[in-house]
Design a protein around this motif. Structure first.
Motif, PDB file in Angstrom:
ATOM      1  N   GLY A 179       0.823  -1.206   0.000  1.00 16.44           N
ATOM      2  CA  GLY A 179       0.000   0.000   0.000  1.00 16.44           C
ATOM      3  C   GLY A 179       0.856   1.255   0.000  1.00 16.44           C
ATOM      4  O   GLY A 179       0.537   2.240   0.666  1.00 16.44           O
ATOM      5  N   MET A 180       1.926   1.233  -0.735  1.00  9.14           N
ATOM      6  CA  MET A 180       2.901   2.320  -0.727  1.00  9.14           C
ATOM      7  C   MET A 180       2.579   3.320  -1.841  1.00  9.14           C
ATOM      8  O   MET A 180       2.368   2.963  -2.993  1.00  9.14           O
ATOM      9  CB  MET A 180       4.308   1.766  -0.932  1.00  9.14           C
ATOM     10  CG  MET A 180       5.412   2.777  -0.711  1.00  9.14           C
ATOM     11  SD  MET A 180       5.592   3.213   1.036  1.00  9.14           S
ATOM     12  CE  MET A 180       6.240   1.675   1.688  1.00  9.14           C
ATOM     13  N   THR A 181       2.520   4.585  -1.497  1.00 10.39           N
ATOM     14  CA  THR A 181       2.405   5.673  -2.464  1.00 10.39           C
ATOM     15  C   THR A 181       3.798   6.245  -2.691  1.00 10.39           C
ATOM     16  O   THR A 181       4.432   6.735  -1.757  1.00 10.39           O
ATOM     17  CB  THR A 181       1.472   6.781  -1.944  1.00 10.39           C
ATOM     18  OG1 THR A 181       0.161   6.241  -1.774  1.00 10.39           O
ATOM     19  CG2 THR A 181       1.420   7.945  -2.925  1.00 10.39           C
ATOM     20  N   THR A 182       4.261   6.183  -3.923  1.00  9.38           N
ATOM     21  CA  THR A 182       5.597   6.667  -4.263  1.00  9.38           C
ATOM     22  C   THR A 182       5.467   7.882  -5.173  1.00  9.38           C
ATOM     23  O   THR A 182       4.801   7.817  -6.206  1.00  9.38           O
ATOM     24  CB  THR A 182       6.420   5.577  -4.958  1.00  9.38           C
ATOM     25  OG1 THR A 182       6.509   4.446  -4.086  1.00  9.38           O
ATOM     26  CG2 THR A 182       7.819   6.076  -5.281  1.00  9.38           C
ATOM     27  N   ILE A 183       6.071   8.974  -4.767  1.00  6.71           N
ATOM     28  CA  ILE A 183       5.996  10.218  -5.517  1.00  6.71           C
ATOM     29  C   ILE A 183       7.410  10.608  -5.929  1.00  6.71           C
ATOM     30  O   ILE A 183       8.293  10.737  -5.073  1.00  6.71           O
ATOM     31  CB  ILE A 183       5.365  11.351  -4.682  1.00  6.71           C
ATOM     32  CG1 ILE A 183       4.006  10.913  -4.142  1.00  6.71           C
ATOM     33  CG2 ILE A 183       5.231  12.621  -5.507  1.00  6.71           C
ATOM     34  CD1 ILE A 183       3.414  11.899  -3.175  1.00  6.71           C
ATOM     35  N   ASN A 184       7.613  10.812  -7.211  1.00  7.94           N
ATOM     36  CA  ASN A 184       8.890  11.293  -7.729  1.00  7.94           C
ATOM     37  C   ASN A 184       8.714  12.737  -8.216  1.00  7.94           C
ATOM     38  O   ASN A 184       7.857  13.007  -9.062  1.00  7.94           O
ATOM     39  CB  ASN A 184       9.380  10.410  -8.880  1.00  7.94           C
ATOM     40  CG  ASN A 184       9.722   9.005  -8.417  1.00  7.94           C
ATOM     41  OD1 ASN A 184      10.455   8.850  -7.451  1.00  7.94           O
ATOM     42  ND2 ASN A 184       9.175   8.006  -9.082  1.00  7.94           N
ATOM     43  N   THR A 219      18.486   9.505   2.529  1.00  6.14           N
ATOM     44  CA  THR A 219      17.157   8.957   2.820  1.00  6.14           C
ATOM     45  C   THR A 219      16.895   9.096   4.304  1.00  6.14           C
ATOM     46  O   THR A 219      17.741   8.727   5.139  1.00  6.14           O
ATOM     47  CB  THR A 219      17.064   7.491   2.402  1.00  6.14           C
ATOM     48  OG1 THR A 219      17.369   7.379   0.998  1.00  6.14           O
ATOM     49  CG2 THR A 219      15.675   6.936   2.665  1.00  6.14           C
ATOM     50  N   TYR A 220      15.743   9.630   4.637  1.00  4.92           N
ATOM     51  CA  TYR A 220      15.389   9.790   6.049  1.00  4.92           C
ATOM     52  C   TYR A 220      13.901   9.526   6.231  1.00  4.92           C
ATOM     53  O   TYR A 220      13.121   9.548   5.274  1.00  4.92           O
ATOM     54  CB  TYR A 220      15.749  11.180   6.564  1.00  4.92           C
ATOM     55  CG  TYR A 220      14.987  12.311   5.938  1.00  4.92           C
ATOM     56  CD1 TYR A 220      13.730  12.688   6.417  1.00  4.92           C
ATOM     57  CD2 TYR A 220      15.527  13.025   4.869  1.00  4.92           C
ATOM     58  CE1 TYR A 220      13.030  13.728   5.850  1.00  4.92           C
ATOM     59  CE2 TYR A 220      14.825  14.065   4.284  1.00  4.92           C
ATOM     60  CZ  TYR A 220      13.577  14.418   4.773  1.00  4.92           C
ATOM     61  OH  TYR A 220      12.878  15.449   4.206  1.00  4.92           O
ATOM     62  N   GLU A 221      13.545   9.254   7.467  1.00  7.38           N
ATOM     63  CA  GLU A 221      12.146   9.010   7.827  1.00  7.38           C
ATOM     64  C   GLU A 221      11.671  10.135   8.731  1.00  7.38           C
ATOM     65  O   GLU A 221      12.377  10.560   9.643  1.00  7.38           O
ATOM     66  CB  GLU A 221      12.000   7.663   8.528  1.00  7.38           C
ATOM     67  CG  GLU A 221      10.564   7.301   8.860  1.00  7.38           C
ATOM     68  CD  GLU A 221      10.437   5.915   9.473  1.00  7.38           C
ATOM     69  OE1 GLU A 221       9.327   5.531   9.849  1.00  7.38           O
ATOM     70  OE2 GLU A 221      11.484   5.225   9.582  1.00  7.38           O
ATOM     71  N   GLU A 222      10.493  10.650   8.455  1.00  4.18           N
ATOM     72  CA  GLU A 222       9.939  11.728   9.267  1.00  4.18           C
ATOM     73  C   GLU A 222       9.733  11.243  10.694  1.00  4.18           C
ATOM     74  O   GLU A 222       9.144  10.173  10.919  1.00  4.18           O
ATOM     75  CB  GLU A 222       8.619  12.226   8.688  1.00  4.18           C
ATOM     76  CG  GLU A 222       8.757  13.008   7.400  1.00  4.18           C
ATOM     77  CD  GLU A 222       9.388  14.360   7.642  1.00  4.18           C
ATOM     78  OE1 GLU A 222       9.414  14.801   8.810  1.00  4.18           O
ATOM     79  OE2 GLU A 222       9.859  14.983   6.667  1.00  4.18           O
ATOM     80  N   THR A 255      13.614  10.664   0.159  1.00  2.66           N
ATOM     81  CA  THR A 255      14.952  10.573  -0.423  1.00  2.66           C
ATOM     82  C   THR A 255      15.230  11.862  -1.190  1.00  2.66           C
ATOM     83  O   THR A 255      14.474  12.223  -2.093  1.00  2.66           O
ATOM     84  CB  THR A 255      15.075   9.367  -1.359  1.00  2.66           C
ATOM     85  OG1 THR A 255      14.775   8.176  -0.623  1.00  2.66           O
ATOM     86  CG2 THR A 255      16.472   9.273  -1.931  1.00  2.66           C
ATOM     87  N   LEU A 256      16.300  12.517  -0.801  1.00  2.00           N
ATOM     88  CA  LEU A 256      16.716  13.749  -1.464  1.00  2.00           C
ATOM     89  C   LEU A 256      17.968  13.479  -2.282  1.00  2.00           C
ATOM     90  O   LEU A 256      18.952  12.974  -1.766  1.00  2.00           O
ATOM     91  CB  LEU A 256      17.003  14.858  -0.435  1.00  2.00           C
ATOM     92  CG  LEU A 256      15.856  15.229   0.514  1.00  2.00           C
ATOM     93  CD1 LEU A 256      16.320  16.310   1.485  1.00  2.00           C
ATOM     94  CD2 LEU A 256      14.639  15.700  -0.262  1.00  2.00           C
ATOM     95  N   MET A 302      12.089  11.886  -3.760  1.00  2.00           N
ATOM     96  CA  MET A 302      11.209  10.721  -3.792  1.00  2.00           C
ATOM     97  C   MET A 302      10.576  10.555  -2.416  1.00  2.00           C
ATOM     98  O   MET A 302      11.277  10.544  -1.393  1.00  2.00           O
ATOM     99  CB  MET A 302      11.978   9.451  -4.183  1.00  2.00           C
ATOM    100  CG  MET A 302      11.053   8.247  -4.338  1.00  2.00           C
ATOM    101  SD  MET A 302      11.886   6.760  -4.951  1.00  2.00           S
ATOM    102  CE  MET A 302      12.890   6.329  -3.543  1.00  2.00           C
ATOM    103  N   ILE A 303       9.254  10.448  -2.395  1.00  2.00           N
ATOM    104  CA  ILE A 303       8.512  10.260  -1.139  1.00  2.00           C
ATOM    105  C   ILE A 303       7.847   8.889  -1.194  1.00  2.00           C
ATOM    106  O   ILE A 303       7.141   8.576  -2.163  1.00  2.00           O
ATOM    107  CB  ILE A 303       7.439  11.354  -0.957  1.00  2.00           C
ATOM    108  CG1 ILE A 303       8.066  12.748  -1.097  1.00  2.00           C
ATOM    109  CG2 ILE A 303       6.753  11.214   0.385  1.00  2.00           C
ATOM    110  CD1 ILE A 303       7.046  13.866  -1.087  1.00  2.00           C
TER     111      ILE A 303
END
Length: 867
Positions: A709-714, A752-755, A769-770, A783-784
Motif C-alpha cells: 500500500g505504498m504511495t511513491t511520488i517522484n 534517505t530519512y524518515e519523518e 529521499t533527497l 522521492m517520497i
C-alpha cells in the motif's frame, strides 16, 4: 547666480573670519545662490556621501533619479521650476517623463561653479549614465544654508512625519518613492499631461506627387477654445517664447522596400474604387465568421496620392478617447516612401484659446508627446506584421514608444533675437530644450530666419522658413536613419551580451540539469535575432542607395542653411557606419556558430555519460535479477521447512522428557488411541504442520499487503538550495542512509530519512529521499514513499497533500530566494518578464520563451496486483 559672490563666500579670509560665528551664520541663508539652487544642492547632498577612507565607498545620485526628485519638489511647491515631458531611456525602455529643464540648467550651473562633481558610467544598455555628488566646495556652501531651506527639502524628500529618506525604484512602468521601513508611493513623473488643440493635416509640397490638397480644420479652431481645459499639474507655467503659425513634422525610419510599399497600398485600399476607410492593427482570428467586435478608437484614412512601389501620402484622423474636458482634433498628414522615411505632419490651428498664433512652447511640448505616441499607432496599423516584428526586435518589444525626430516650422517667433542671444544657457535655451531636446547650436540663416539644433530635432522659424522644406525633408531622411542606426547599434551590443550569458550557461551543462535545454532554446532565439538583424542591414543598405543628396540652393539664405545642415557628407558617414555595424554583426554570427558547436559537444558528452550510466545500470539489473530469482526460490523452500520445524518443535515440547503423556488422564488416551493405531501420531503431526504453515502464511500475507500500500511520488525539482540549511534539516530527521558520488564539478549526495513525527502525517511516517548536488547547491530530485495502509483511515494523506506538505517545508527552509535565472535572461525575455509582471501585455510572440525552472512532476502509485 552671481559667481563672484559665491567665490567671495568661499574665500579663505571669509571662512577664517567667520569660523567663530558659524552657528549663527548658518541661519542667515546668504550663500550667493538662489533659493532653488540652495535647495537643489541640499537635495543632492541628502543622496550622496564621500568615503571617509580608502576602504569606504562613495555614494552618487543618478541624473534620472534626481530628475524624479526635482519633479516631486515642483508639484510639492518646493522648487519654482517649470517641467515638460521628455523622452527618456530607462532600463532599455523608452518612456515619457516630466523633466524640468530649469532644474537641469541649475545642475549644470552648480557643476560650472564646482559645487558638485559629475561621474560618467555606462549602463547595461550601453547608454551613458550621469551621476552627481556634492563637492568639498559645495559642502562649504551647505554649512551656510538656512535651516528653513533644509526643512523645505526634508518635507518632500523624506517619509511623512519621519526622517526616513525616500529613494526611487523603477518597476518597468512607473517610478516609486520608497523608504527603508516599507513606505511606498507612486510618482506621477511618467504621467504625461494633455492640452486641448485643433490640427490639420500637413505634408510638405516637396513630398507630394499630385492628388488633392490636404483638408483644413481651421473652421473648428474655436472648439479647443470652448473647452480650454488641460490637466497640467503645474499651475504657474512661465511662457518665455511663443510661436506663430506652427507646423510640426515628426519623422522616423522604418525598414521598407518596394514590396512593402505595394502591401501598404493594399492595406489602405489605394488601388480600390473607394480609397481609404477606417484602419486597425487588430488581427481577425475568425475571418470566416459573421461579425467582429473591437474598440471604437479607430483611425480614419483618406489616400491623397500614391505610386505602386515608391510612396504613399494620406490623411489620418485620430479618434481616440481623451480625458474629460480635453478636446483634441488630430488630423495627420502621413508620407511614407520606399527608402523607409516616414513623415507625420500637423498644422496647428488652435491650442487652448489661442487661434493659430501665440503658441506657447510649454503647450507645444505636450502636443509633441501626443504626436509621437499617436503616430506610432497610425503606422503600426498600416505596416505589415513583418515590419512590426523588425521594430519589436530593435526596440526590444517596446516599439510603440520608439523615439523620433521633431521638426518645428513657424512663421514667427517671439521674442525675435539673434541666434547667439537664444543660446544664453538660461531661460531661452531651457524653453527650446522642451521641444527639441538638449540644444546643440543656433544659427541665423537670414536676418529674419533662425535655425536651432537639438538632440531630438530642430526648430526653423521666420517668414521664409517654409521655402526650405526640401532641404529640411532631405535632412530628416538622413537624421532618422542615423537615429535608427544608433538604436540598431545598441541592440547588437545587447545581443552580444546575450551571447556571453549563453556561454556561461553552456559551462554549467555538466552539473545543471536544465542548462542544456536552456542553451538550445537560447540558440534558437539568438539565431532568429541575428537573421532578422541581418535582414534589417539589407534594408539600410538599400535605403542609403536610394536617398539622394539635394543640390545646393542658389540664394544666399538657402546656401547658408545647406551648409549648416551639412547634408552633403551625411550619406558617406552613414554608409561607413553601416559597414562597421556589418562587421560587428558578422562577428556575432561567428560567435553564435561557436556557441552552437560548444552546445553540441556538451550534448554529446552528456549523451555519452548517460550511455555509460545506462550500461552500468543494465548490468546491475541483470545481476540483481539472477540473484533475486535464486533468493525467491530459496525463500519458498526455507519457508516450508521453517513451518515444519516449528510444528515438530511444538510437538517435541509435548513429548519431551516431561510431557503431558505422563499424566494419568492422558495415559489412557495415548495407550488406547495413539499406541494402538500406528498412523494416528503421524496424522496429528501433519495437521499441526499445516496449521503452523497457515498461521505463518497469513501473517506474511498481512505484512505484504500493508507493504504494497505504498504511495511513491517522484518530483523533479532542479532548483537552487541553501546547502547549509538543507544539512540542518536532514540532521533534524532520522537519517537512515547517505550515498555520495564525486564526479568532477558535481558532488552528488543521496540522503534517505524518515519523518520523526508520524502524527503529523496521518499516523504513518513517510520515507523521503533527497538527491542533490552539494557543490553546486542544486536539489535535483525528491522521492517520497508513504504507506497509506499503515496510516489511520480518516487521516491518510493523498499524493498531492504529501507533495504540498513537503514542498512547503522546503520552500520555507532550504530553497534559495532567487532562482529565476534573471541574470542570464535574453533582452527580449527580460522585457516580456517585466511586462508580464505588470500585467500590461502578453509576452512577445515572435521569439522563443525561456522554459521554467521547475520540471513537470510525475506521481506513481504502487497498487497490489489482483488475480
Amino acid at each position: 547666480m552671481n559667481a563672484s559672490k559665491v567665490a567671495s563666500y568661499l574665500s579663505p579670509e571669509r571662512l577664517e573670519s567667520d569660523s567663530e560665528t558659524l552657528v549663527e551664520d548658518s541661519d542667515d541663508g546668504d550663500t550667493g545662490l538662489t533659493d532653488d539652487q540652495n535647495r537643489l544642492l541640499y537635495l543632492i547632498d541628502l543622496h550622496t556621501k564621500k568615503a571617509e577612507d580608502r576602504e569606504g565607498s562613495d555614494r552618487w545620485v543618478r541624473k534620472q533619479a534626481l530628475s524624479v526628485f526635482i519633479y516631486e519638489g515642483i508639484v510639492s511647491g518646493i522648487f519654482d521650476y517649470d517641467y515638460a515631458p521628455q523622452s527618456a531611456l530607462i532600463e532599455n525602455r523608452r518612456v515619457w517623463a516630466n523633466v524640468s529643464q530649469e532644474g537641469h540648467s541649475d545642475i549644470e550651473l552648480l557643476r560650472e561653479e564646482e559645487l558638485i562633481n559629475a561621474l560618467l558610467v555606462s549602463s547595461k544598455s550601453y547608454k551613458p549614465v550621469v551621476l552627481y555628488q556634492v563637492s568639498d566646495k559645495g559642502q562649504e556652501i551647505l554649512i551656510r544654508l538656512a535651516r528653513k531651506e533644509k526643512e523645505a527639502v526634508n518635507a518632500f524628500a523624506h517619509k511623512p512625519d519621519s526622517r526616513e529618506l525616500l529613494k526611487t525604484s523603477w518597476d518597468g512602468e512607473s517610478y516609486w518613492l520608497e523608504s527603508s521601513s516599507g513606505y511606498k508611493r507612486r510618482s506621477t513623473t511618467t504621467d504625461t499631461e494633455d492640452v486641448s488643440y485643433v490640427s490639420s493635416a500637413y505634408i510638405p509640397q516637396c513630398l507630394r506627387y499630385g492628388g488633392r490638397p490636404t483638408m483644413s480644420n481651421a473652421h473648428r479652431a474655436q472648439e479647443s477654445g470652448l473647452a480650454s481645459i488641460d490637466n497640467i499639474r503645474d499651475n504657474d507655467l512661465e511662457e518665455i517664447i511663443t510661436l506663430n503659425s506652427v507646423s510640426m513634422i515628426v519623422a522616423e525610419y522604418i525598414p521598407f522596400g518596394a514590396n512593402q510599399i505595394v502591401q501598404l497600398n493594399n492595406n489602405v485600399g489605394s488601388t480600390e474604387r473607394v480609397q481609404g476607410g477606417y484602419i486597425s492593427n487588430v488581427i481577425d482570428g475568425d475571418s470566416s465568421g459573421t461579425a467582429l467586435e473591437l474598440s471604437p478608437e479607430l483611425t480614419s484614412v483618406e489616400v491623397l496620392d500614391y505610386t505602386q512601389t515608391n510612396h504613399i501620402n494620406f490623411e489620418a484622423e485620430i479618434r481616440f478617447r481623451e480625458d474629460p474636458g480635453v478636446v483634441q482634433v488630430e488630423t495627420f498628414g502621413v508620407s511614407m516612401n520606399a527608402e523607409g522615411t516616414c513623415f507625420y505632419g500637423m498644422q496647428l490651428e488652435a491650442v487652448m484659446n489661442r487661434i493659430k498664433d501665440n503658441i506657447s512652447l510649454d503647450h507645444l511640448s505636450r502636443i509633441i508627446v501626443d504626436i509621437q505616441q499617436d503616430s506610432s499607432s497610425i503606422v503600426d496599423s498600416v505596416i505589415s506584421q513583418y515590419q512590426r516584428d523588425l521594430l519589436d526586435l530593435v526596440f526590444i518589444g517596446d516599439a510603440q514608444n520608439r523615439n523620433k525626430i521633431n521638426l518645428i516650422i513657424a512663421n514667427e517667433i517671439t521674442p525675435h533675437l539673434t541666434a547667439g542671444e537664444y543660446m544664453d544657457k538660461g531661460e531661452y535655451e531651457n524653453e527650446f530644450k522642451q521641444v527639441i531636446g538638449d540644444t546643440k547650436a543656433a544659427y541665423d540663416i537670414s536676418e529674419q530666419d533662425s535655425l536651432i539644433f537639438g538632440s531630438q530635432g530642430l526648430l526653423v522659424c521666420g517668414p521664409t522658413a517654409r521655402n526650405y522644406e526640401p532641404l529640411l525633408c532631405a535632412y530628416l531622411q538622413f537624421t532618422t536613419l542615423d537615429l535608427f542606426l544608433q538604436n540598431f547599434f545598441s541592440r547588437i551590443w545587447i545581443l552580444n551580451d546575450d551571447l556571453r550569458a549563453s556561454y556561461q550557461i553552456v559551462d554549467t551543462i555538466e552539473y545543471d540539469p536544465l542548462a542544456l535545454d536552456r542553451s538550445r532554446d537560447r540558440l534558437c532565439t539568438l539565431s532568429k535575432e541575428i537573421i532578422i538583424l541581418d535582414q534589417i542591414l539589407g534594408y539600410l543598405d538599400e535605403a542609403l542607395e536610394m536617398m539622394e543628396i539635394p543640390p545646393e540652393p542658389p540664394e544666399q539664405a538657402g546656401r547658408s542653411l545647406y551648409q549648416r545642415l551639412e547634408i552633403s557628407g551625411m550619406r558617406d558617414q552613414l554608409t561607413r557606419r553601416v559597414k562597421d555595424v556589418k562587421k560587428i554583426l558578422t562577428g556575432s554570427q561567428r560567435n553564435l556558430d561557436l556557441l552552437r558547436e560548444k552546445v553540441e559537444v556538451e550534448s554529446q558528452k552528456k549523451t555519452f555519460q548517460m550511455n555509460l550510466e545506462l550500461e552500468k545500470n543494465t548490468k546491475q539489473l541483470c545481476a540483481l535479477q539472477v540473484s533475486n530469482g535464486d533468493a525467491v526460490r530459496s525463500l519458498k523452500i526455507l519457508q516450508t521447512i521453517f513451518a515444519g520445524v516449528i510444528a515438530f518443535d511444538f510437538l517435541d515440547r509435548i513429548t519431551g522428557e516431561w510431557t503431558v503423556l505422563d499424566a494419568e488422564w492422558m495415559s489412557g488416551f495415548v495407550d488406547s488411541v495413539i499406541k494402538e493405531h500406528m498412523l494416528v501420531w503421524f496424522a496429528i503431526s501433519i495437521v499441526t504442520w499445516f496449521v503452523a504453515a497457515y498461521l505463518v502464511s497469513r501473517r506474511t500475507h498481512i505484512v505484504n499487503w500493508k507493504s504494497r500500500g505504498m504511495t511513491t511520488i517522484n518530483i523533479t525539482v532542479n532548483r537552487k538550495v541553501d546547502t547549509a540549511k538543507l544539512r540542518e534539516l536532514i540532521i533534524e530527521k532520522e537519517k537512515s542512509t547517505e550515498e555520495r558520488r564525486y564526479e568532477g564539478k558535481k558532488h552528488m549526495v543521496k540522503v534517505t530519512y524518515e519523518e520523526p513525527t508520524p502524527a503529523e502525517w496521518g499516523g504513518s511516517s513517510p520515507i523521503v529521499t533527497l538527491d542533490y548536488d552539494e557543490k553546486n547547491s542544486i536539489l535535483l530530485e525528491i522521492m517520497i514513499q508513504y504507506n497509506r495502509r499503515e496510516a489511520r483511515k480518516d487521516l491518510v494523506l493523498t499524493a498531492d497533500e504529501l507533495k504540498q506538505k513537503l514542498m512547503h517545508e522546503l520552500e520555507k527552509r532550504v530553497f534559495a530566494s532567487e532562482d529565476d535565472h534573471s541574470s542570464t535572461l535574453l533582452a527580449i525575455e527580460k522585457r516580456n518578464s517585466l511586462m508580464s509582471r505588470n500585467g500590461n501585455q502578453e509576452p512577445n510572440s515572435i521569439l522563443g520563451r525561456e522554459t521554467g525552472s521547475l520540471a513537470s512532476r510525475t506521481v506513481r502509485f504502487e497498487e497490489p496486483m489482483k488475480s
